[in-house]
Design a protein around this motif. Structure first.
Motif, PDB file in Angstrom:
ATOM      1  N   LEU A 169       0.837  -1.206   0.000  1.00  0.00           N
ATOM      2  CA  LEU A 169       0.000   0.000   0.000  1.00  0.00           C
ATOM      3  C   LEU A 169       0.872   1.258   0.000  1.00  0.00           C
ATOM      4  CD1 LEU A 169      -2.911  -0.912   2.397  1.00  0.00           C
ATOM      5  CD2 LEU A 169      -3.147   0.038   0.096  1.00  0.00           C
ATOM      6  N   LYS A 170       1.961   1.172   0.794  1.00  0.00           N
ATOM      7  CA  LYS A 170       2.854   2.342   0.886  1.00  0.00           C
ATOM      8  C   LYS A 170       3.511   2.601  -0.479  1.00  0.00           C
ATOM      9  CE  LYS A 170       6.754   4.064   3.614  1.00  0.00           C
ATOM     10  NZ  LYS A 170       7.685   4.291   2.541  1.00  0.00           N
ATOM     11  N   ARG A 171       3.903   1.489  -1.134  1.00  0.00           N
ATOM     12  CA  ARG A 171       4.527   1.652  -2.447  1.00  0.00           C
ATOM     13  C   ARG A 171       3.550   2.279  -3.442  1.00  0.00           C
ATOM     14  NH1 ARG A 171       7.077  -3.231  -1.342  1.00  0.00           N
ATOM     15  NH2 ARG A 171       5.566  -4.408  -2.567  1.00  0.00           N
ATOM     16  N   ILE A 172       2.285   1.828  -3.382  1.00  0.00           N
ATOM     17  CA  ILE A 172       1.261   2.377  -4.294  1.00  0.00           C
ATOM     18  C   ILE A 172       1.068   3.869  -4.015  1.00  0.00           C
ATOM     19  CG2 ILE A 172      -1.210   2.324  -4.847  1.00  0.00           C
ATOM     20  CD1 ILE A 172      -1.106  -0.714  -4.417  1.00  0.00           C
ATOM     21  N   ARG A 173       1.001   4.170  -2.696  1.00  0.00           N
ATOM     22  CA  ARG A 173       0.770   5.570  -2.316  1.00  0.00           C
ATOM     23  C   ARG A 173       1.942   6.443  -2.793  1.00  0.00           C
ATOM     24  NH1 ARG A 173      -0.236   4.731   2.749  1.00  0.00           N
ATOM     25  NH2 ARG A 173       1.858   5.216   3.469  1.00  0.00           N
ATOM     26  N   ASP A 174       3.182   5.944  -2.577  1.00  0.00           N
ATOM     27  CA  ASP A 174       4.350   6.740  -2.947  1.00  0.00           C
ATOM     28  C   ASP A 174       4.454   6.913  -4.475  1.00  0.00           C
ATOM     29  OD1 ASP A 174       4.834   6.824  -0.338  1.00  0.00           O
ATOM     30  OD2 ASP A 174       6.513   5.379  -0.318  1.00  0.00           O
ATOM     31  N   ALA A 175       4.156   5.840  -5.205  1.00  0.00           N
ATOM     32  CA  ALA A 175       4.360   5.890  -6.654  1.00  0.00           C
ATOM     33  C   ALA A 175       3.158   6.489  -7.400  1.00  0.00           C
ATOM     34  CB  ALA A 175       4.658   4.487  -7.182  1.00  0.00           C
ATOM     35  N   GLY A 176       1.998   6.511  -6.764  1.00  0.00           N
ATOM     36  CA  GLY A 176       0.796   7.067  -7.402  1.00  0.00           C
ATOM     37  C   GLY A 176       0.410   6.290  -8.646  1.00  0.00           C
ATOM     38  N   ARG A 177       0.048   6.998  -9.696  1.00  0.00           N
ATOM     39  CA  ARG A 177      -0.460   6.342 -10.915  1.00  0.00           C
ATOM     40  C   ARG A 177       0.650   5.522 -11.601  1.00  0.00           C
ATOM     41  NH1 ARG A 177      -5.016   8.219 -13.400  1.00  0.00           N
ATOM     42  NH2 ARG A 177      -4.078   8.138 -15.483  1.00  0.00           N
ATOM     43  N   ASP A 178       1.933   5.805 -11.273  1.00  0.00           N
ATOM     44  CA  ASP A 178       3.019   5.058 -11.902  1.00  0.00           C
ATOM     45  C   ASP A 178       3.292   3.716 -11.226  1.00  0.00           C
ATOM     46  OD1 ASP A 178       3.334   7.092 -13.653  1.00  0.00           O
ATOM     47  OD2 ASP A 178       4.844   8.139 -12.395  1.00  0.00           O
ATOM     48  N   ALA A 179       2.603   3.487 -10.149  1.00  0.00           N
ATOM     49  CA  ALA A 179       2.864   2.229  -9.427  1.00  0.00           C
ATOM     50  C   ALA A 179       2.597   1.051 -10.360  1.00  0.00           C
ATOM     51  CB  ALA A 179       1.961   2.124  -8.194  1.00  0.00           C
ATOM     52  N   LEU A 208      -0.409   1.326 -13.033  1.00  0.00           N
ATOM     53  CA  LEU A 208      -1.825   1.161 -12.685  1.00  0.00           C
ATOM     54  C   LEU A 208      -2.687   2.257 -13.337  1.00  0.00           C
ATOM     55  CD1 LEU A 208      -1.516   0.219  -8.905  1.00  0.00           C
ATOM     56  CD2 LEU A 208      -2.156  -1.291 -10.787  1.00  0.00           C
ATOM     57  N   GLU A 209      -2.109   3.468 -13.431  1.00  0.00           N
ATOM     58  CA  GLU A 209      -2.779   4.638 -14.016  1.00  0.00           C
ATOM     59  C   GLU A 209      -4.198   4.804 -13.460  1.00  0.00           C
ATOM     60  OE1 GLU A 209      -2.143   4.027 -18.201  1.00  0.00           O
ATOM     61  OE2 GLU A 209      -0.131   4.894 -18.048  1.00  0.00           O
ATOM     62  N   ASP A 210      -5.251   4.738 -14.346  1.00  0.00           N
ATOM     63  CA  ASP A 210      -6.591   5.047 -13.829  1.00  0.00           C
ATOM     64  C   ASP A 210      -7.187   3.910 -13.006  1.00  0.00           C
ATOM     65  OD1 ASP A 210      -6.711   3.450 -15.948  1.00  0.00           O
ATOM     66  OD2 ASP A 210      -8.271   4.567 -17.057  1.00  0.00           O
ATOM     67  N   ARG A 211      -6.479   2.740 -12.924  1.00  0.00           N
ATOM     68  CA  ARG A 211      -6.994   1.675 -12.052  1.00  0.00           C
ATOM     69  C   ARG A 211      -6.410   1.797 -10.634  1.00  0.00           C
ATOM     70  NH1 ARG A 211      -5.996  -0.549 -16.837  1.00  0.00           N
ATOM     71  NH2 ARG A 211      -3.905  -1.234 -16.230  1.00  0.00           N
ATOM     72  N   LEU A 212      -5.658   2.884 -10.424  1.00  0.00           N
ATOM     73  CA  LEU A 212      -4.981   3.067  -9.131  1.00  0.00           C
ATOM     74  C   LEU A 212      -5.954   2.995  -7.951  1.00  0.00           C
ATOM     75  CD1 LEU A 212      -2.519   3.929  -7.364  1.00  0.00           C
ATOM     76  CD2 LEU A 212      -3.229   6.277  -7.777  1.00  0.00           C
ATOM     77  N   ASP A 213      -7.046   3.778  -8.018  1.00  0.00           N
ATOM     78  CA  ASP A 213      -7.953   3.841  -6.863  1.00  0.00           C
ATOM     79  C   ASP A 213      -8.570   2.486  -6.584  1.00  0.00           C
ATOM     80  OD1 ASP A 213      -7.372   6.439  -6.516  1.00  0.00           O
ATOM     81  OD2 ASP A 213      -9.104   7.200  -7.671  1.00  0.00           O
ATOM     82  N   ALA A 214      -8.980   1.793  -7.655  1.00  0.00           N
ATOM     83  CA  ALA A 214      -9.630   0.486  -7.454  1.00  0.00           C
ATOM     84  C   ALA A 214      -8.657  -0.502  -6.810  1.00  0.00           C
ATOM     85  CB  ALA A 214     -10.112  -0.066  -8.801  1.00  0.00           C
TER      86      ALA A 214
END
Lengths: 509, 351
Positions: free
Chosen positions: A235-245, A254-260
């Motif tokens: 989760l921390k990695r996703i949060r730090d990397a944002g849409r580029d995760a 992940l881009e626009d699937r980030l939130d899901a």
């Protein structure tokens, strides 16, 4: 006398000891078979050559002090047979020992006074013992008995013997009374042993289930913690990397699937946290022993304690039965002596008094030496823990108070080892000694020291046979040279033997 | 490639006794904390993890907790354990307490039969031979894994052809220190060729038996006579398989102090008390928390009882374990002067 075979009067499971050497244990709990062995050999010894049926076997001559150098085959005899009596008579005569004194040295039977009497006779040597016993009387306290058994200066020999007869009569009556109700006690003990075996089985099963469950909870909890940490980092990695995760599966951003994805991971993380909390509570619940297990263990313990009390009582009664036979013999001998005195065959009063004084002095000195030796042994076995209490403990023990606590167990064991050592020092070709009970009552500190001491004794006596519980044997298997235990075969029980201790490694190259 | 080698932990030692209940647990936790700092890929424990097979829950919890902490710091560590004689129940149908700890993550235990672990993608092969397998007939055939880069053998037993200084010292084996070692005829053959390290357990003192074959000894001074090991440092070994270098890592075991005999043959309780006081005052670092042995010469049972009430009872409260030896008679000629109240003839060192 080295034990070659130990058997009971009725059962087929015999202890084959012909090649047993060193410190050897019979491991059992409960110990019904062991008690049968001991009762059978004591009864055979008390039969004075009139044993019928099978019995335990001993050998004399191949072992013992200096025995290894002797030539020729050892003499073999069944305890209680006429051949055995002939061998025993020679040994008793060589060391001026009485029959019950030899039984005390060999099997640990009889009262504390008998043990002491044997030790005193062995310390003083056969000549001194015979002379002292002659001076103190052909029977009675003798060379090892209490000095206060000797007649007072103003007491005639006839009056003294009459006093001893009164005491012996009282002993016979007291011991006969103590035998009342023994059969009922034996039946009760059998019943309790069966109940205790069932309860112990239940306790073992419940304890295993508890340990398994607790281990399972601990393992699950650790797994959930690992998973929670992993998700949290994700989760921390996703949060730090944002849409580029990157996606975990395909690696693409992940881009626009980030939130899901973030929501899905968060839900998964919360589920894991919830489940982890549940397993933590479960583990905490299982930290303490369940009440049901405690109750089963408590019941098993109380049954065990009750059985122990009953067994001790029965053991005491068996010993008392043997003492009753000895007391009856003693009474007969005293009456014969009274008759001889009445015929006027005694020596002059003055000579008798002087000799008696000398005999009493010798006996007192030897008793003090025995006390010092038992003291040193008790200090060695307990590391000095009972140094302060020794005078009272020893006096109590000599007075016949055999308690059931660890203090009396360790004192009796110390006295038993001391007696065997005195016998070996005196040149008695013991071949074997038996410690019938007591090790299981020693505490965790004293037991290893006692086993080490018994192992040292086993370097001087070819066979030291002890009764041990599984706890005692498993706690220090390397102390023993051989272990015997009972094994269920389906068709009955058989005695299994094994060599304990670590494996020998032959390192090559 | 580094391997940490421990043995003879005897967790649960001293349970139910006065001063030493937590000693084995304390040094084990200290050893694993040190190992975590070294960070080996493999930790081997060569038997006698527990003091007896009917172990209660606290020693198992100690082991579990310490392994968990090690894993937190060295996540990819593997702890390989063989059952020693003390871990093996008398009843062969029971596997003993190692079956429980063997279920822990990162722990691989051999309880009854021999096992081979293949680690690091086949580079490291670890052969585990527990007590039961080493004793059974026919003996297992021990050969290194030819496909592996490194081979480690873990065994529990005593050498059949021990030389001087290679004698056992473990609880209950006091007499065997003077007895000959078992003969090779009935022993398990262990060919040493091809093994990069042979980790042995059962002896309580550290010893190198052959090139790359080592006993690491116990972590704590235990057994009926811990003063025998008073001058021996306790700890574990680390072996570097590439270089063959083996290092000893000490841990802080209980210090053991053995006084010279306090001679009271020419006096009584008061003399003994005075000389004992002088001897105790001369112990470097004091006696508190140590294992103390006090031989007393020439005091009878009643005088010794008085000494116990007046002096020894107080000493007993200060030390972890007190052992009194009652020596008979006067001191041997020429030694009396040195014996009167002289302080420790052997004092254990703590690292």
């Amino acid at each position: 006398m080295k034990l070659e075979l130990l058997c009971t009067a009725t059962r087929t499971a015999a202890l084959e000891l012909s090649d047993a050497r060193g410190l050897v244990a019979f491991v059992s709990d409960p110990d019904a078979l062991w008690r049968e062995y001991m009762a059978a050999i004591r009864a055979a010894l008390a039969s004075r050559g009139r044993l019928r049926g099978r019995g335990s076997v001993v050998s004399v001559g191949a072992e013992g002090r200096g025995g290894r150098g002797r030539r020729g085959a050892p003499a073999v005899a069944t305890v209680g047979s006429a051949d055995f009596e002939s061998l025993l008579e020679k040994m008793l005569a060589a060391h001026a020992l009485r029959r019950e004194e030899f039984a005390a040295v060999w099997l640990g039977t009889g009262r504390a006074e008998t043990w002491l009497s044997a030790a005193v006779a062995l310390l003083n040597g056969p000549e001194t013992t015979r002379r002292a016993r002659g001076d103190l009387g052909a029977v009675g306290g003798g060379a090892g008995g209490r000095p206060d058994h000797a007649p007072a200066r103003d007491e005639s020999a006839a009056a003294w013997v009459r006093r001893l007869i009164r005491e012996a009569t009282s002993d016979v009556q007291r011991l006969a009374r103590a035998q009342v109700g023994t059969a009922e006690l034996e039946a009760r003990a059998k019943e309790l042993r069966e109940a205790a075996a069932v309860k112990r089985g239940d306790a073992e099963a419940a304890a295993m289930a508890w340990v398994r469950e607790r281990q399972d909870a601990e393992t699950r909890l650790l797994l959930y913690r690992d998973r929670e940490r992993e998700l949290r980092e994700r989760l921390k990695r996703i949060r730090d990397a944002g849409r580029d995760a990157g996606c975990v599966n395909c690696g693409r951003p992940l881009e626009d699937r980030l939130d899901a994805v973030r929501e899905a991971r968060r839900e998964e993380w919360e589920d894991v946290v919830q489940d982890g909390k549940w397993w933590r509570r479960r583990r905490d619940q299982l930290e303490l022993k369940p009440d049901e297990l405690k109750e089963i263990e408590s019941r098993a313990l109380s049954l065990g304690a009750e059985i122990e009390d009953l067994s001790e009582e029965l053991e005491r009664r068996k010993v008392q039965a043997l003492e009753l036979a000895a007391a009856t013999d003693r009474l007969t001998q005293l009456r014969e002596l009274e008759a001889r005195i009445a015929e006027g065959t005694g020596r002059t009063r003055q000579t008798e008094d002087a000799n008696r004084d000398e005999a009493v002095r010798l006996v007192e000195a030897a008793r003090e030496r025995v006390r010092a030796k038992v003291h040193a042994k008790l200090i060695a076995l307990t590391g000095g823990r009972f140094a302060g209490a020794f005078p009272e403990l020893y006096a109590d023990w000599l007075a016949g108070n055999r308690g059931s606590g660890e203090d009396s167990a360790v004192l009796e064991t110390a006295a038993r080892i001391t007696l065997a050592e005195i016998a070996v020092d005196a040149g008695v070709a013991l071949g074997s000694v038996v410690l019938p009970a007591g090790l299981e009552r020693l505490n965790g500190e004293d037991l290893p020291r006692t086993l080490a001491d018994l192992a040292r004794l086993a370097r001087r006596i070819p066979l030291v046979l002890v009764k041990a519980t599984p706890r005692v044997a498993a706690g220090a298997p390397e102390s023993f040279d051989l272990l015997y235990s009972l094994e269920d075969t389906g068709k009955g029980q058989r005695v299994r033997r094994r060599r304990p201790g670590p494996a020998a490694l032959w390192l090559q190259g | 490639m580094t391997v940490a080698h421990l043995s003879d932990l005897h967790l649960g030692y001293g349970a139910g006794t006065a001063g030493r209940t937590s000693d084995a647990a304390r040094v084990f936790e200290e050893a694993l904390a040190r190992i975590a700092g070294i960070g080996p890929r493999l930790v081997v424990i060569a038997g006698d993890v527990f003091d007896h097979p009917d172990v209660t829950a606290p020693p198992i919890a100690t082991f579990t907790r310490a392994i968990h902490k090690l894993r937190e710091r060295v996540p990819d560590v593997v702890v390989a354990v063989v059952a020693g004689v003390r871990d093996t129940p008398l009843d062969p149908s029971h596997q003993g307490p190692l079956a429980v700890v063997g279920a822990l993550q990162s722990v691989e235990a051999a309880t009854v039969a021999s096992r081979r672990l293949v680690l690091l993608d086949g580079d490291l092969s670890v052969t585990l031979v527990p007590h039961h397998a080493a004793r059974r007939a026919p003996p297992p055939k021990l050969a290194p894994d030819r496909a592996a880069k490194w081979n480690v053998l873990v065994l529990h037993g005593v050498p059949a052809t021990a030389g001087p200084g290679a004698r056992g010292s473990q609880p209950g084996r006091a007499r065997r220190s003077a007895a000959p070692s078992p003969r090779a005829g009935s022993a398990l053959p262990v060919p040493l060729t091809g093994w990069d390290y042979v980790a042995l357990g059962s002896r309580h003192t550290r010893a190198q038996i052959a090139e790359r074959a080592h006993y690491c000894g116990s972590l704590e001074r235990i057994g009926p006579d811990p003063w025998e090991e008073a001058a021996v440092d306790k700890g574990f070994l680390t072996a570097h398989l590439e270089s063959g270098e083996v290092s000893f890592e000490p841990v802080e075991a209980r210090a053991a102090v053995s006084l010279a005999p306090v001679d009271a043959t020419d006096g009584g309780t008061a003399t003994a008390a005075r000389r004992l006081g002088e001897a105790l005052a001369g112990v470097p670092g004091g006696i508190d928390g140590k294992l103390l042995r006090v031989p007393v010469r020439g005091l009878g049972p009643d005088a010794m009882a008085a000494l116990d009430r007046e002096v020894l009872a107080r000493v007993r409260r200060r030390v972890a374990e007190l052992r009194i030896d009652a020596l008979p008679g006067p001191a041997p000629a020429g030694k009396a002067a040195a014996a009167k109240g002289a302080a420790g003839s052997r004092a254990g060192r703590s690292p």
